[in-house]
Enzyme design. Structure first.
Site: not given
Length: 271
Positions: A81, A112
Site C-alpha cells: 500500500e 514457517e
C-alpha cells in the site's frame, strides 16, 4: 523472565457453539476494544523502531517485513500500500512471506519451520547494512523469522520485530522489539484476530509515520499518491482546488498536465 505464550492460552469464553450470533459478535467486539489500549502501552517501543527506520530510509535504505501466515500477509499488505498511497518505489518497503507468493493466498505446509529459507529469501534482494529488517510473528517463535533476524544481527543489519508475546525468542533476538501483548484470543489460538489487529495497527503507525517524516505528505494530504483510478483523480483535483483556491476546471487541467498533485501545486506559481 519466564516466556509464556499468551496467544495460545485458553479463551476467556467457553461453549462458543452455544452462543447466538449476537453473543458471538458482541464478545469479539469486547475483546477487540482492548487492542488499541494495549498498543498504546508500547508506543515507546514503536517510536524507537520507527526512528531507526526513518534514519535508514533517509539515507537510501529499505524496509523489509518478514513473516509467516497471517503475520507475513499483513507485512505484504502494508508494503504493497506504500507505493499507491505515498508515490514511493515498490522497492522501498518490501514484504516477504514464508512459502513465497503462493502463501499469500494458501497456506504452504511447514514453510514457517525452515531455519534457512528466510535468509535465502532476504538475500535475493541484496539486503545490506543500509536496510532494516522487521520480523512479524504473533507467537514470537516462528523459526523462519527468528533465524533470519539472527543472521541479520550477525551482519550488523538493523532488526526489529512485532510480536504479541512478551519475552519471546523473537523479541529477544530483535534489536528493536515491539511486544503488543493482547492476551488470549476469543477463539483459542486464532492469532489472526486480536494479534492480527494489533500488528496491523502497529504497521499503520510505522509506515505512515515514516512516510510523513520523509516528506511524502503535505498538511494532511497524500500529495504524492498514484492516480490509479477515478476516485483518486477526483481526490487529487479537490486537493489542488482547495490548496490553490482555483476552479475545478483549472485544477483538472493542472493534474492532467503534471500527473501528480504535488507537482501540480508547485507548477501553478510558475505558470
Amino acid at each position: 523472565m519466564i516466556f509464556t505464550k499468551t496467544t495460545e492460552q485458553d479463551s476467556h469464553y467457553n461453549n462458543l457453539e452455544n452462543m447466538s450470533i449476537n453473543e458471538i459478535i458482541t464478545n469479539i467486539n469486547k475483546e477487540d476494544k482492548t487492542v488499541a489500549l494495549t498498543v498504546e502501552k508500547v508506543l515507546p517501543q514503536i517510536e524507537a523502531l520507527t526512528e531507526q527506520i526513518v534514519l535508514k530510509l533517509k539515507k537510501g535504505g529499505r524496509l523489509f517485513y518478514i513473516g509467516a501466515g497471517t503475520s507475513g500477509r499483513l507485512g505484504i499488505l502494508d508494503a504493497s500500500e506504500c507505493p499507491p498511497t505515498f508515490g514511493v518505489s515498490h522497492d522501498l518497503v518490501i514484504g516477504l512471506i514464508a512459502g513465497g507468493d503462493d502463501a499469500i493466498r494458501k497456506a504452504v505446509e511447514n514453510a514457517e519451520d525452515s531455519t534457512t529459507q528466510g535468509w535465502q529469501d532476504l538475500k535475493a534482494f541484496n539486503v545490506s547494512i543500509n536496510d532494516v529488517v522487521v520480523g512479524i510473528a504473533a507467537s514470537g517463535t516462528t523459526p523462519y523469522v527468528i533465524s533470519t533476524l539472527k543472521k541479520c544481527n550477525e551482519l550488523n543489519i538493523l532488526t526489529g520485530c512485532i510480536t504479541c508475546n512478551e519475552a519471546s525468542p523473537l523479541a529477544l533476538t530483535a534489536k528493536f522489539p515491539i511486544e503488543v501483548v493482547v492476551g488470549p484470543e476469543f477463539l483459542t489460538g486464532s492469532s489472526r484476530m486480536k494479534a492480527g489487529t494489533a500488528q496491523k495497527l502497529v504497521l499503520n503507525m510505522i509506515t505512515t509515520t515514516s512516510m510523513i517524516q520523509l516528506g511524502k505528505v503535505k498538511g494532511n494530504k497524500m500529495v504524492d499518491m498514484q492516480l490509479s483510478n477515478d476516485k483518486l483523480v477526483n481526490r487529487g483535483i479537490k486537493m489542488i482546488m482547495n490548496q490553490l483556491k482555483i476552479s475545478e476546471e483549472d485544477a483538472t487541467q493542472l493534474l492532467t498536465k503534471y500527473k501528480n498533485v504535488r507537482k501540480s501545486i508547485a507548477a501553478y506559481g510558475r505558470e
